[in-house]
Design a protein around this motif. Structure first.
Motif, PDB file in Angstrom:
ATOM      1  N   ALA A  20       8.047   4.241  12.636  1.00 16.43           N
ATOM      2  CA  ALA A  20       9.894   4.598  13.203  1.00 16.43           C
ATOM      3  C   ALA A  20      11.315   4.598  12.129  1.00 16.43           C
ATOM      4  O   ALA A  20      11.594   5.364  11.930  1.00 16.43           O
ATOM      5  N   GLN A  21      11.338   3.893  10.968  1.00 19.88           N
ATOM      6  CA  GLN A  21      11.945   3.549  10.034  1.00 19.88           C
ATOM      7  C   GLN A  21      11.736   5.476   9.124  1.00 19.88           C
ATOM      8  O   GLN A  21      12.938   5.655   9.462  1.00 19.88           O
ATOM      9  N   ARG A  22      10.679   5.429   8.734  1.00 15.11           N
ATOM     10  CA  ARG A  22       9.946   6.834   8.009  1.00 15.11           C
ATOM     11  C   ARG A  22      10.269   7.996   9.596  1.00 15.11           C
ATOM     12  O   ARG A  22      11.179   9.065   7.846  1.00 15.11           O
ATOM     13  N   SER A  23      10.710   8.030  10.428  1.00 19.57           N
ATOM     14  CA  SER A  23      10.551   8.793  11.123  1.00 19.57           C
ATOM     15  C   SER A  23      12.158   9.177  11.529  1.00 19.57           C
ATOM     16  O   SER A  23      12.370  11.051  11.594  1.00 19.57           O
ATOM     17  N   ARG A  24      12.921   8.701  10.705  1.00 19.98           N
ATOM     18  CA  ARG A  24      14.416   8.331  11.104  1.00 19.98           C
ATOM     19  C   ARG A  24      15.105   8.740  10.298  1.00 19.98           C
ATOM     20  O   ARG A  24      15.788   9.954  10.301  1.00 19.98           O
ATOM     21  N   ARG A  25      14.079   8.732   8.639  1.00 19.11           N
ATOM     22  CA  ARG A  25      14.641   9.749   7.194  1.00 19.11           C
ATOM     23  C   ARG A  25      13.958  10.783   7.650  1.00 19.11           C
ATOM     24  O   ARG A  25      15.064  11.466   7.273  1.00 19.11           O
ATOM     25  N   ASP A  26      13.070  11.181   8.335  1.00 22.00           N
ATOM     26  CA  ASP A  26      12.524  12.548   7.918  1.00 22.00           C
ATOM     27  C   ASP A  26      13.742  13.701   9.332  1.00 22.00           C
ATOM     28  O   ASP A  26      13.677  14.469   8.656  1.00 22.00           O
ATOM     29  N   LEU A  27      14.122  12.545  10.177  1.00 21.40           N
ATOM     30  CA  LEU A  27      14.843  13.156  10.945  1.00 21.40           C
ATOM     31  C   LEU A  27      16.098  13.742  10.732  1.00 21.40           C
ATOM     32  O   LEU A  27      17.055  14.963  10.721  1.00 21.40           O
ATOM     33  N   GLN A  28      16.622  12.793   9.731  1.00 18.76           N
ATOM     34  CA  GLN A  28      18.237  12.791   8.619  1.00 18.76           C
ATOM     35  C   GLN A  28      17.891  14.249   7.965  1.00 18.76           C
ATOM     36  O   GLN A  28      18.931  15.245   8.450  1.00 18.76           O
ATOM     37  N   ARG A  29      16.561  14.095   7.173  1.00 21.69           N
ATOM     38  CA  ARG A  29      16.512  15.793   6.124  1.00 21.69           C
ATOM     39  C   ARG A  29      16.250  16.530   7.232  1.00 21.69           C
ATOM     40  O   ARG A  29      16.884  17.582   7.142  1.00 21.69           O
ATOM     41  N   LEU A  30      15.773  16.960   8.379  1.00 24.08           N
ATOM     42  CA  LEU A  30      15.450  17.937   8.849  1.00 24.08           C
ATOM     43  C   LEU A  30      16.894  17.834   9.531  1.00 24.08           C
ATOM     44  O   LEU A  30      17.343  19.568   9.006  1.00 24.08           O
ATOM     45  N   ASN A  31      17.720  17.459   9.949  1.00 20.81           N
ATOM     46  CA  ASN A  31      18.994  17.714  10.504  1.00 20.81           C
ATOM     47  C   ASN A  31      19.974  18.757   9.257  1.00 20.81           C
ATOM     48  O   ASN A  31      20.453  19.518   9.838  1.00 20.81           O
ATOM     49  N   ARG A  32      20.214  17.498   8.410  1.00 25.20           N
ATOM     50  CA  ARG A  32      20.109  18.060   6.843  1.00 25.20           C
ATOM     51  C   ARG A  32      19.810  19.646   7.035  1.00 25.20           C
ATOM     52  O   ARG A  32      21.266  20.513   6.447  1.00 25.20           O
ATOM     53  N   LEU A  33      18.617  19.765   6.923  1.00 27.09           N
ATOM     54  CA  LEU A  33      18.519  21.012   6.172  1.00 27.09           C
ATOM     55  C   LEU A  33      18.612  22.743   6.776  1.00 27.09           C
ATOM     56  O   LEU A  33      18.965  23.474   6.670  1.00 27.09           O
ATOM     57  N   LEU A  34      18.795  21.684   8.471  1.00 30.85           N
ATOM     58  CA  LEU A  34      18.063  22.654   9.741  1.00 30.85           C
ATOM     59  C   LEU A  34      20.450  23.574   9.931  1.00 30.85           C
ATOM     60  O   LEU A  34      20.923  23.722  10.719  1.00 30.85           O
ATOM     61  N   GLY A  35      21.099  22.109   9.230  1.00 33.63           N
ATOM     62  CA  GLY A  35      22.530  22.440   9.785  1.00 33.63           C
ATOM     63  C   GLY A  35      22.885  21.892  11.683  1.00 33.63           C
ATOM     64  O   GLY A  35      23.931  23.398  11.699  1.00 33.63           O
ATOM     65  N   HIS A  36      22.255  21.058  11.866  1.00 35.12           N
ATOM     66  CA  HIS A  36      22.147  20.793  13.414  1.00 35.12           C
ATOM     67  C   HIS A  36      23.676  20.419  13.560  1.00 35.12           C
ATOM     68  O   HIS A  36      24.645  20.635  14.080  1.00 35.12           O
ATOM     69  N   ALA A  37      24.581  19.000  12.679  1.00 30.78           N
ATOM     70  CA  ALA A  37      25.565  18.871  12.947  1.00 30.78           C
ATOM     71  C   ALA A  37      26.912  20.404  12.611  1.00 30.78           C
ATOM     72  O   ALA A  37      27.833  20.082  13.573  1.00 30.78           O
ATOM     73  N   GLY A  38      26.782  21.247  11.451  1.00 29.79           N
ATOM     74  CA  GLY A  38      27.565  22.749  11.525  1.00 29.79           C
ATOM     75  C   GLY A  38      27.510  23.362  12.914  1.00 29.79           C
ATOM     76  O   GLY A  38      28.265  23.810  13.482  1.00 29.79           O
ATOM     77  N   ILE A  39      26.489  23.401  13.410  1.00 26.73           N
ATOM     78  CA  ILE A  39      26.003  24.401  14.828  1.00 26.73           C
ATOM     79  C   ILE A  39      26.892  23.246  15.940  1.00 26.73           C
ATOM     80  O   ILE A  39      26.935  23.969  16.801  1.00 26.73           O
ATOM     81  N   LEU A  40      26.696  22.184  16.249  1.00 24.30           N
ATOM     82  CA  LEU A  40      27.036  21.534  17.025  1.00 24.30           C
ATOM     83  C   LEU A  40      28.776  21.536  17.409  1.00 24.30           C
ATOM     84  O   LEU A  40      29.060  21.893  18.701  1.00 24.30           O
ATOM     85  N   GLU A  41      29.332  21.222  15.883  1.00 26.34           N
ATOM     86  CA  GLU A  41      30.662  21.244  15.468  1.00 26.34           C
ATOM     87  C   GLU A  41      31.735  22.039  16.113  1.00 26.34           C
ATOM     88  O   GLU A  41      32.597  22.382  16.664  1.00 26.34           O
ATOM     89  N   ALA A  42      30.514  23.550  15.591  1.00 25.94           N
ATOM     90  CA  ALA A  42      30.895  24.881  15.896  1.00 25.94           C
ATOM     91  C   ALA A  42      31.240  25.067  17.594  1.00 25.94           C
ATOM     92  O   ALA A  42      32.344  25.849  18.173  1.00 25.94           O
TER      93      ALA A  42
END
Length: 166
Positions: A20-42
């Motif tokens: 689970a911890q590895r999967s969460r780290r993978d999700l963090q990388r995926l979110n950064r790579l795909l720019g999800h924070a910026g998409i949500l913010e905009a």
């Protein structure tokens, strides 16, 4: 043919499990790579036209996606109340502290998102990131109806449901 929604391994693993911890780290990388924070913010900025007072993130996981939004918008979006809802309470104390240092109030809730939405407080926006694919079409209708009772704005970052994306 209707597609059956299968649970993901991360949904069933306790937070302390190394997988689970590895999967969460993978999700963090995926979110950064795909720019999800910026998409949500905009999307929130465009839909509201003013800084939010309260944001709810369903399926928030470790809270780092919304923390990125908070870091980027700290000058314009001040004293925002955030409710991070997830099946597991996995938001790190450092993440909570960072929200608070930015002047954002944060509450974490460990609950099924649909059950929690039945008594959710009103908010400017409900956000989801990589969550909706967990639900069947009928469950999605229910979830979206509940979210519409809580906020006028619903923002999602989600993979497409079509033959090409399978």
């Amino acid at each position: 043919m209707r597609r059956r929604v299968e649970p993901e391994l991360l949904d069933e693993l306790p937070p302390e499990d190394s997988r689970a911890q590895r999967s969460r780290r993978d999700l963090q990388r995926l979110n950064r790579l795909l720019g999800h924070a910026g998409i949500l913010e905009a999307a929130v900025e465009r839909a509201l036209g003013h800084p939010p007072c309260r944001l709810i993130e369903l399926g928030a996981g470790d809270g780092t996606v919304l923390l990125e939004v908070a870091r980027h918008r700290r000058a314009e979006w001040q004293e925002v109340e955030v409710v991070l809802v997830d099946r597991w309470r996995v938001v790190d104390p450092e993440t909570l502290g960072e929200f608070r240092r930015l002047g954002w109030q944060v509450e974490t809730v460990a609950a099924d998102v649909r059950t929690w939405l039945e008594r959710a407080p009103l908010a400017d926006a409900v956000l989801v990131n990589l969550l909706l694919h967990h639900f069947s079409e009928s469950e999605l209708r229910e979830l979206l109806g509940q979210a519409a009772e809580v906020a006028h704005v619903f923002v999602a970052c989600e993979p497409r449901r079509n033959l090409v994306s399978r």
